[in-house]
Design a protein around this motif. Sequence first.
Motif, PDB file in Angstrom:
ATOM      1  N   GLU A   1       5.271   3.035  -2.434  1.00  0.00           N
ATOM      2  CA  GLU A   1       4.430   1.923  -1.990  1.00  0.00           C
ATOM      3  C   GLU A   1       5.597   0.862  -1.264  1.00  0.00           C
TER       4      GLU A   1
ATOM      5  N   THR B   1       8.349  15.324   2.367  1.00  0.00           N
ATOM      6  CA  THR B   1       7.143  14.140   2.575  1.00  0.00           C
ATOM      7  C   THR B   1       7.047  13.777   1.095  1.00  0.00           C
TER       8      THR B   1
ATOM      9  N   GLU C   1       5.037   9.832  -1.118  1.00  0.00           N
ATOM     10  CA  GLU C   1       4.458   8.708  -0.773  1.00  0.00           C
ATOM     11  C   GLU C   1       5.148   7.511  -1.494  1.00  0.00           C
TER      12      GLU C   1
ATOM     13  N   HIS D   1       8.533  -0.372   8.880  1.00  0.00           N
ATOM     14  CA  HIS D   1       6.970  -0.071   8.765  1.00  0.00           C
ATOM     15  C   HIS D   1       6.324  -1.292   9.255  1.00  0.00           C
TER      16      HIS D   1
ATOM     17  N   SER E   1       0.799  -1.266  -0.015  1.00  0.00           N
ATOM     18  CA  SER E   1       0.067   0.003   0.051  1.00  0.00           C
ATOM     19  C   SER E   1       0.957   1.158  -0.025  1.00  0.00           C
ATOM     20  N   ASN E   2       0.326   2.407  -0.504  1.00  0.00           N
ATOM     21  CA  ASN E   2       0.883   3.492  -0.432  1.00  0.00           C
ATOM     22  C   ASN E   2       1.045   3.973   1.072  1.00  0.00           C
ATOM     23  N   CYS E   3       2.273   4.721   1.461  1.00  0.00           N
ATOM     24  CA  CYS E   3       2.543   5.088   2.765  1.00  0.00           C
ATOM     25  C   CYS E   3       3.257   6.493   2.640  1.00  0.00           C
ATOM     26  N   GLU E   4       3.064   7.370   3.418  1.00  0.00           N
ATOM     27  CA  GLU E   4       3.740   8.586   3.850  1.00  0.00           C
ATOM     28  C   GLU E   4       5.168   8.540   4.440  1.00  0.00           C
TER      29      GLU E   4
END
Length: 101
Positions: free
Chosen positions: A20, A16, A18, A58, A5-8
């Motif tokens: 994957e 900052t 995005e 993550h 999923s895309n994460c910041e």
Amino acid sequence: MSISSNCEIICDCGETFEAELWTAVSVSDNPELKDLILSGEFNLVSCPKCNQIFYWEHFFVYQDIKSELVAYVYPKQYEKQAVEYRNYMLQNFKQVADSMK
């Protein structure tokens, strides 16, 4: 099944962006992901501003069906809450297992 999923992401340079990232890994379905984890190339990101390449810690779930292994992997910064996260993982695992009956 492996899921991304895309994460910041926040780079040391302040940018900052995005990216994957993998949030669930099934090495039975995607054995190449195990190689990425073992080689240290798993969830590497590249900052679009400064081009720095770094690992972004993550949460992710690791599953190896052949080895009957499921692991909930969390960033080192959450190490003090390990018991809490372990209980959370076990609760979620039980819910998923119960839903498959």
